[in-house]
Design a protein around this motif. Sequence first.
Motif, mmCIF file in Angstrom:
data_model
loop_
_atom_site.group_PDB
_atom_site.id
_atom_site.type_symbol
_atom_site.label_atom_id
_atom_site.label_comp_id
_atom_site.label_asym_id
_atom_site.label_seq_id
_atom_site.Cartn_x
_atom_site.Cartn_y
_atom_site.Cartn_z
ATOM 1 N N SER A 217 0.809 -1.220 0.000
ATOM 2 C CA SER A 217 0.000 0.000 0.000
ATOM 3 C C SER A 217 0.841 1.269 0.000
ATOM 4 N N ALA A 220 2.083 1.845 -3.539
ATOM 5 C CA ALA A 220 0.954 2.247 -4.383
ATOM 6 C C ALA A 220 0.565 3.698 -4.111
ATOM 7 N N GLU A 221 0.553 4.089 -2.849
ATOM 8 C CA GLU A 221 0.196 5.466 -2.498
ATOM 9 C C GLU A 221 1.208 6.455 -3.057
ATOM 10 N N MET A 224 0.363 6.787 -6.667
ATOM 11 C CA MET A 224 -0.921 7.458 -6.873
ATOM 12 C C MET A 224 -0.930 8.903 -6.388
ATOM 13 N N VAL A 231 -5.404 3.396 -9.111
ATOM 14 C CA VAL A 231 -5.166 2.044 -8.601
ATOM 15 C C VAL A 231 -4.708 1.108 -9.711
ATOM 16 N N SER A 247 -1.304 -7.428 -5.981
ATOM 17 C CA SER A 247 -1.721 -6.187 -6.638
ATOM 18 C C SER A 247 -2.624 -6.463 -7.833
#
Length: 313
Positions: A217, A220-221, A224, A231, A247
Amino acid sequence: MIVEPAAPPAQRHDTVYRPGHHVDVRATLRPLMRGTGDPAFRQVDATTWLALRTPAGPVTVAIRAVGDEVRVSTWGDGAEWAIEHAPELLGRGDDWTGFDVSGNAFLAAARHRQPGLRLCRTNTVVAMLVPAILEQKVTSRQAWRAWRSLVRRYGTPAPGPAPEGMAVPPDADTWARVPSWEWHRAGIEPGRSATVMRAVRVAASLERTLSLGRGGSVVAERLMSIPGIGVWTAAETTQRSHGDPDSPSVGDYHLPAVVGWALAGAPVDDDGMLELLEPWRGHRERVMRLITGSGFRKPSFGPRMTIQDHRFH
């Protein structure tokens, strides 16, 4: 007349990876191929050829399995870097311990048929992110055509004895210099090209996420946090760059239906796909790879594709 001396041939570097188990090179590296005719990927008989952009420069990589050994040869400025990272490219660190599909007949059979499947880790974030951005909102065929056009125009010839026509994709600085009309010529509208530009401006920061492990996470953050990356794009990137085992590509037009038909005998949406994958949390990308690599195809009937904007899923 002054005759410039010919450039010396690229030195070859070799290594043999002995993981202690079978590695299916084609299945493991297949996610790196961006469609038929990808200038950076070529399969010639039993050898997989890659043209990669590494932190040390361009490299050509030739990979061939011989029994339970994988023989790797590299050429170019990035040759030593590629040799060092070849084991992770071929799945070292991809731990399938605790991944139990014995209770699902379809997945158990798919796993039995794909014993050499591993999740690759390229250790290159921007190199995996740019093609994922190009694949937003459009069909794969459209995205891959744009990828071929841009890599051939702005990439560099693959070093060493690479198959004819192979090219190393551009680095972050070169992507940043692609003019607007060339994006347009390749079929990339301003939204996607602007996202690429925002991403390559923070390339060094994105590469540092590799120190955080195999995705998750936090990684990914970080991805993003760049406007235009959601996502779906983050997942498509970390699956390859970090070897993220958990993922799934939420927001994909096709995958929920494929997963639904494979695991439940009926199509589902994103929420339904995540519900079906929940028993294997921590390994959900492994489930996806087993399904897509099994040869399973969902029924061909259904509505025509409506292009979705993956950036905000």
